[in-house]
Design an enzyme around this catalytic site. Structure first.
Site, PDB file in Angstrom:
ATOM      1  CG  HIS A  10      -0.199   0.069   2.531  1.00  0.00           C
ATOM      2  ND1 HIS A  10       0.331   1.226   3.050  1.00  0.00           N
ATOM      3  CD2 HIS A  10       0.107  -0.915   3.417  1.00  0.00           C
ATOM      4  CE1 HIS A  10       0.911   0.989   4.201  1.00  0.00           C
ATOM      5  NE2 HIS A  10       0.803  -0.318   4.450  1.00  0.00           N
TER       6      HIS A  10
ATOM      7  CD  GLU B 224       1.347  -5.295   8.155  1.00  0.00           C
ATOM      8  OE1 GLU B 224       1.614  -6.493   7.891  1.00  0.00           O
ATOM      9  OE2 GLU B 224       2.079  -4.343   7.832  1.00  0.00           O
TER      10      GLU B 224
END
Length: 428
Positions: free
Chosen positions: A172, A261
């Site tokens: 990201h 994550e």
């Protein structure tokens, strides 16, 4: 073994009959050591047999391929000789009546002569011989053979050209948490957004992605299918990437919870998290599990499940027709994806650093279209082994060696013995 055996014999001879209990224990220990040496020798012999079987299989495959190529060459030479004879016959006739040999006929109306048709038939037969050349069972030499996988005749394609040529991995773009860790103390991790700079990074990454794909496609429009982590910063990165493409180029987008994550816990107390990260260094970064969170090993387990389903979709042809995959995820999750895909060890994983934000990494399919055809020379290779990390991507993700950029289909030469046990290895 030869270097140690004389010492064992000398030690046994030094033990007189009727010796005391300590000598009996020594004799038993010597006997156990001899058994270990014999087992080691058998292991070496077994490995040598596997090497010989591998060499024989490779040699036989080379002979068969050479025979097929020679047959094709002879067929082409025969056809060329027939064509030359026909041309020479026509030239010899000059202005006289045109009489061709039985192997050729001149047909009016611009249609091709039978000579050209014969050439095509000879070439087709030669190609068919190559396609039908038998691929022997690699399992007999200790190698993986995808043709005998549990799904080989179901989900696994026999023609690998239906697989996507490229798989892109994107961490990201810059988030508020990358700029200031305090954001995690009042924002849930899944709700941490991109910064203004992060939005620019995402859009710029989309432009680079589009340019590289169009260059690889010779300027032709490309198609993409996106997988994204459900975290806000990943979904926003996807939006920035997709802006570079026309709506019809985006074949779909799928949110995958397994791409999230690593869980570091719930709201993160700044001081407490410092203590936990210090403790993680002492315990081991990969195996340390945060309170109310995950370890790297936990992420590895869920990434295994994700890749299993991804490979099934790939093999089922979901991304055929020149469609590339783009996975938008996070730094550690991206590295563990590569670890699982390329079978890295824990030490190898720990030597690799996170890539920069919004820098696409590319896995490219190795075989050419000719090699990936039905019945081709890589029909026995597992789907993952068909992909490697591109050279440009290896420069982006630091610590990844060339050996770590591809899946080996050969047996790994791991020594089962601890270094302290090397005394059991045979001498030179």
């Amino acid at each position: 073994m030869r270097s140690i055996a004389p010492h064992l014999e000398a030690a046994e001879q030094s033990l007189a009959p009727g010796a005391a209990a300590p000598r009996t224990d020594t004799r038993r220990e010597l006997s156990e050591l001899r058994q270990l040496l014999i087992a080691q020798a058998r292991l070496v012999q077994s490995q040598q047999r596997h090497i010989q079987q591998l060499e024989a299989a490779v040699g036989q495959a080379v002979v068969q391929q050479t025979a097929a190529s020679t047959a094709a060459q002879h067929a082409a030479e025969s056809a060329a000789a027939a064509a030359a004879a026909a041309v020479e016959h026509v030239q010899r006739l000059g202005e006289g009546p045109l009489i061709l040999p039985p192997t050729a006929e001149v047909v009016s109306g611009g249609r091709r002569s039978s000579i050209l048709e014969d050439l095509k038939e000879q070439e087709a037969r030669a190609n068919q011989m190559i396609l039908e050349a038998p691929l022997h069972d690699r399992r007999l030499t200790g190698l993986f053979d995808a043709r005998y996988h549990s799904t080989a005749w179901g989900a696994t394609p026999r023609d690998f050209r239906v697989l996507p040529k490229r798989i892109f991995l994107v961490r990201h773009a810059e988030s508020e948490g990358n700029v200031d860790n305090i954001a995690y103390t009042y924002l849930p991790d899944p709700r941490v957004p991109l910064t203004a700079r992060g939005w620019q990074q995402a859009m710029a990454a989309g432009d680079r992605l589009k340019a590289s794909m169009e260059e690889a496609n010779g300027g032709k429009p490309c198609k993409l299918f996106f997988y994204t982590s459900p975290y806000l910063r990943s979904r926003q990165t996807y939006e920035g990437l997709a802006m570079a493409f026309q709506p019809e180029q985006v074949q779909g987008v799928q949110e995958e919870v397994q791409l999230r994550e690593q869980d570091f816990g719930n709201f993160q107390d700044a001081e407490g998290k410092k203590r936990e990260k210090a403790e993680r260094l002492r315990f081991g970064r990969f195996f340390y599990r945060f309170p109310n969170g995950e370890s790297g090993a936990d992420v590895y387990d869920r990434m295994t499940i994700f890749e299993d389903h991804l490979v099934r979709d790939i093999n089922a042809g979901r991304f055929a027709d020149n469609t590339s995959l783009v996975l938008v995820t996070h730094g550690l999750a991206l590295r563990i994806f590569l670890m699982r895909w390329f079978h890295w060890t824990v030490d190898q994983f720990m030597s690799v650093f996170n890539p920069p934000n919004a820098e696409p990494l590319m896995l490219e399919r190795v075989p050419s279209d000719w090699e990936a055809r039905q019945g081709g020379p890589c029909a026995w290779i597992h789907t993952k082994a068909l992909y490697r990390l591109s050279d440009g991507s290896r420069e982006i993700i630091k610590g990844c060696t060339e050996e770590m950029c591809q899946t080996s289909w050969m047996p790994r030469g791991i020594n089962p013995l601890d270094p302290a046990d090397r005394i059991l290895l045979p001498g030179p």
